[in-house]
Motif scaffolding. Structure first.
Motif, PDB file in Angstrom:
ATOM      1  N   UNK A   1      19.978  10.888  40.042  1.00  0.00           N
ATOM      2  CA  UNK A   1      20.423   9.509  40.266  1.00  0.00           C
ATOM      3  C   UNK A   1      21.398   9.498  41.435  1.00  0.00           C
ATOM      4  N   UNK A   2      21.116   8.677  42.433  1.00  0.00           N
ATOM      5  CA  UNK A   2      21.960   8.631  43.629  1.00  0.00           C
ATOM      6  C   UNK A   2      22.434   7.212  43.971  1.00  0.00           C
ATOM      7  N   UNK A   3      22.136   6.225  43.103  1.00  0.00           N
ATOM      8  CA  UNK A   3      22.620   4.870  43.406  1.00  0.00           C
ATOM      9  C   UNK A   3      22.905   4.127  42.108  1.00  0.00           C
ATOM     10  N   UNK A   4      23.744   3.095  42.226  1.00  0.00           N
ATOM     11  CA  UNK A   4      24.077   2.279  41.060  1.00  0.00           C
ATOM     12  C   UNK A   4      22.829   1.538  40.560  1.00  0.00           C
ATOM     13  N   UNK A   5      21.982   1.130  41.502  1.00  0.00           N
ATOM     14  CA  UNK A   5      20.750   0.428  41.101  1.00  0.00           C
ATOM     15  C   UNK A   5      19.905   1.341  40.217  1.00  0.00           C
ATOM     16  N   UNK A   6      19.797   2.610  40.606  1.00  0.00           N
ATOM     17  CA  UNK A   6      19.021   3.569  39.791  1.00  0.00           C
ATOM     18  C   UNK A   6      19.667   3.739  38.414  1.00  0.00           C
ATOM     19  N   UNK A   7      21.003   3.744  38.377  1.00  0.00           N
ATOM     20  CA  UNK A   7      21.695   3.921  37.091  1.00  0.00           C
ATOM     21  C   UNK A   7      21.435   2.734  36.161  1.00  0.00           C
ATOM     22  N   UNK A   8      21.325   1.540  36.729  1.00  0.00           N
ATOM     23  CA  UNK A   8      21.011   0.357  35.904  1.00  0.00           C
ATOM     24  C   UNK A   8      19.614   0.532  35.291  1.00  0.00           C
ATOM     25  N   UNK A   9      18.680   0.990  36.119  1.00  0.00           N
ATOM     26  CA  UNK A   9      17.312   1.196  35.607  1.00  0.00           C
ATOM     27  C   UNK A   9      17.295   2.221  34.474  1.00  0.00           C
ATOM     28  N   UNK A  10      18.061   3.294  34.628  1.00  0.00           N
ATOM     29  CA  UNK A  10      18.084   4.344  33.599  1.00  0.00           C
ATOM     30  C   UNK A  10      18.607   3.772  32.282  1.00  0.00           C
ATOM     31  N   UNK A  11      19.652   2.959  32.367  1.00  0.00           N
ATOM     32  CA  UNK A  11      20.220   2.365  31.139  1.00  0.00           C
ATOM     33  C   UNK A  11      19.201   1.430  30.500  1.00  0.00           C
TER      34      UNK A  11
ATOM     35  N   UNK B   1      22.588   9.498  31.985  1.00  0.00           N
ATOM     36  CA  UNK B   1      22.153   9.379  33.374  1.00  0.00           C
ATOM     37  C   UNK B   1      22.977  10.382  34.166  1.00  0.00           C
ATOM     38  N   UNK B   2      22.303  11.101  35.077  1.00  0.00           N
ATOM     39  CA  UNK B   2      22.991  12.148  35.842  1.00  0.00           C
ATOM     40  C   UNK B   2      23.108  11.785  37.324  1.00  0.00           C
ATOM     41  N   UNK B   3      24.223  11.143  37.716  1.00  0.00           N
ATOM     42  CA  UNK B   3      24.479  10.946  39.139  1.00  0.00           C
ATOM     43  C   UNK B   3      24.989  12.254  39.744  1.00  0.00           C
ATOM     44  N   UNK B   4      24.427  12.638  40.899  1.00  0.00           N
ATOM     45  CA  UNK B   4      24.744  13.922  41.549  1.00  0.00           C
ATOM     46  C   UNK B   4      25.834  13.712  42.601  1.00  0.00           C
ATOM     47  N   UNK B   5      27.066  13.930  42.241  1.00  0.00           N
ATOM     48  CA  UNK B   5      28.157  13.637  43.183  1.00  0.00           C
ATOM     49  C   UNK B   5      28.204  14.624  44.359  1.00  0.00           C
ATOM     50  N   UNK B   6      28.031  15.911  44.081  1.00  0.00           N
ATOM     51  CA  UNK B   6      28.139  16.915  45.144  1.00  0.00           C
ATOM     52  C   UNK B   6      27.096  16.726  46.222  1.00  0.00           C
TER      53      UNK B   6
ATOM     54  N   UNK C   1      25.962  14.988  52.039  1.00  0.00           N
ATOM     55  CA  UNK C   1      25.330  14.267  53.164  1.00  0.00           C
ATOM     56  C   UNK C   1      26.256  13.180  53.723  1.00  0.00           C
ATOM     57  N   UNK C   2      27.569  13.338  53.418  1.00  0.00           N
ATOM     58  CA  UNK C   2      28.550  12.398  53.969  1.00  0.00           C
ATOM     59  C   UNK C   2      28.713  11.143  53.143  1.00  0.00           C
ATOM     60  N   UNK C   3      28.131  11.113  51.930  1.00  0.00           N
ATOM     61  CA  UNK C   3      28.309   9.963  51.041  1.00  0.00           C
ATOM     62  C   UNK C   3      29.571  10.126  50.210  1.00  0.00           C
ATOM     63  N   UNK C   4      29.758   9.229  49.236  1.00  0.00           N
ATOM     64  CA  UNK C   4      30.957   9.282  48.390  1.00  0.00           C
ATOM     65  C   UNK C   4      30.508   9.310  46.927  1.00  0.00           C
ATOM     66  N   UNK C   5      30.363  10.526  46.417  1.00  0.00           N
ATOM     67  CA  UNK C   5      29.880  10.695  45.048  1.00  0.00           C
ATOM     68  C   UNK C   5      30.736   9.981  44.023  1.00  0.00           C
TER      69      UNK C   5
ATOM     70  N   UNK D   1      31.180  20.275  42.219  1.00  0.00           N
ATOM     71  CA  UNK D   1      31.428  21.442  43.076  1.00  0.00           C
ATOM     72  C   UNK D   1      32.795  22.089  42.830  1.00  0.00           C
ATOM     73  N   UNK D   2      33.781  21.284  42.336  1.00  0.00           N
ATOM     74  CA  UNK D   2      35.152  21.794  42.249  1.00  0.00           C
ATOM     75  C   UNK D   2      35.951  20.961  41.230  1.00  0.00           C
ATOM     76  N   UNK D   3      37.143  21.460  40.865  1.00  0.00           N
ATOM     77  CA  UNK D   3      37.952  20.763  39.854  1.00  0.00           C
ATOM     78  C   UNK D   3      38.288  19.312  40.196  1.00  0.00           C
ATOM     79  N   UNK D   4      38.452  18.983  41.489  1.00  0.00           N
ATOM     80  CA  UNK D   4      38.796  17.588  41.817  1.00  0.00           C
ATOM     81  C   UNK D   4      37.689  16.628  41.381  1.00  0.00           C
ATOM     82  N   UNK D   5      36.447  17.082  41.441  1.00  0.00           N
ATOM     83  CA  UNK D   5      35.350  16.238  40.950  1.00  0.00           C
ATOM     84  C   UNK D   5      35.538  15.954  39.450  1.00  0.00           C
ATOM     85  N   UNK D   6      35.968  16.968  38.713  1.00  0.00           N
ATOM     86  CA  UNK D   6      36.146  16.797  37.258  1.00  0.00           C
ATOM     87  C   UNK D   6      37.312  15.842  36.987  1.00  0.00           C
ATOM     88  N   UNK D   7      38.404  16.046  37.723  1.00  0.00           N
ATOM     89  CA  UNK D   7      39.592  15.203  37.528  1.00  0.00           C
ATOM     90  C   UNK D   7      39.263  13.745  37.854  1.00  0.00           C
TER      91      UNK D   7
END
Ligand code: E4P
Length: 220
Positions: free
Chosen positions: A109-119, A126-131, A136-140, A167-173
């Motif tokens: 899942x890479x967009x909010x629209x996709x997350x709505x469909x999953x719900x 739903x698994x959005x891939x932040x890393x 690719x320069x986006x904002x996970x 990828x790292x602890x800041x993502x978890x926080x």
């Protein structure tokens, strides 16, 4: 917040399960391929070690194929969550498998629209891939914030947000700050959560001073 580990390495899973902090496991075809072992055997072993959901991904591309594979994977253990890709066929399969009371994790899942469909398709996760978005320069994390806000608007959306590609602890926080339900992370990232140089330094100083007293807690 629940912690899942993102690996199919059974030794790592056994080791981390002993922390008592692991609530589930996610795998994907790449992680299974790395083991060089038989898919169904690996999933069965993981399910026996971990009480919580264990995601096992289908590889068919059409809905009937995914449903067949999902049914087979589901028979391995009660805690299998069938992972399907966020495609039109994946969401058809999600709807059908969810209707059979199978937990479904909608992945890639890479967009909010996709997350709505999953719900709407009744996904358990739903698994959005932040890393990969950051790569690719986006904002996970902005995506996680959007999904949390949107899901909070609808009581009928019961899908849990499983922050993936960590990828790292800041993502978890950040995921915890935003109120995401679950973070799935590679074993190394989970181990990194423990680390702080001041903890090591402080402990060494305490033990030095304690040694000077010549005392032992168990003998006093
Ligand atoms: C999640 O379920 C995926 O297996 C995983 O988080 C992908 O992470 P990666 O981008 O590090 O491969």
């Amino acid at each position: 917040m629940k912690f899942f580990i993102d690996t199919a390495d059974i030794d790592e899973i056994r080791d981390l399960a002993e922390t008592g902090l692991v609530d589930g496991v996610t795998t994907n075809p790449s992680l299974i391929a790395k083991t060089g072992r038989k898919f169904t055997e690996v999933v069965a072993e993981i399910c026996a070690v971990i009480d919580g959901p264990v995601s096992a991904e289908v590889t068919a591309l059409d809905a009937p194929g995914m449903i067949n594979e999902g049914r087979k994977l589901r028979q391995i253990a009660d805690n299998v969550a069938v992972k399907v890709p966020l495609t039109p066929d994946g969401l058809k399969a999600c709807k059908a498998l969810s209707a059979e009371d199978t937990m479904v994790n909608v992945t890639l899942c890479f967009s909010a629209a996709q997350a709505i469909l999953a719900a709407k398709a009744g996904a358990a996760f739903v698994s959005p891939f932040v890393g990969r978005l950051d790569d690719i320069g986006g904002d996970g994390m902005a995506l996680i914030a959007d999904i949390v806000e949107i899901y909070d608007n609808y009581a009928a959306f019961t899908t849990e947000i499983l922050v993936a590609s960590i990828r790292h602890p800041m993502h978890v926080i950040e995921a915890a700050r935003l109120g995401a339900h679950i973070a799935t992370m590679p074993p190394a990232a989970l181990r990194q959560l423990y680390d702080h140089p001041l903890t090591d330094k402080g402990l060494a100083a305490f033990l030095d001073d304690w040694a000077k007293t010549g005392q032992s807690i168990l003998e006093s």
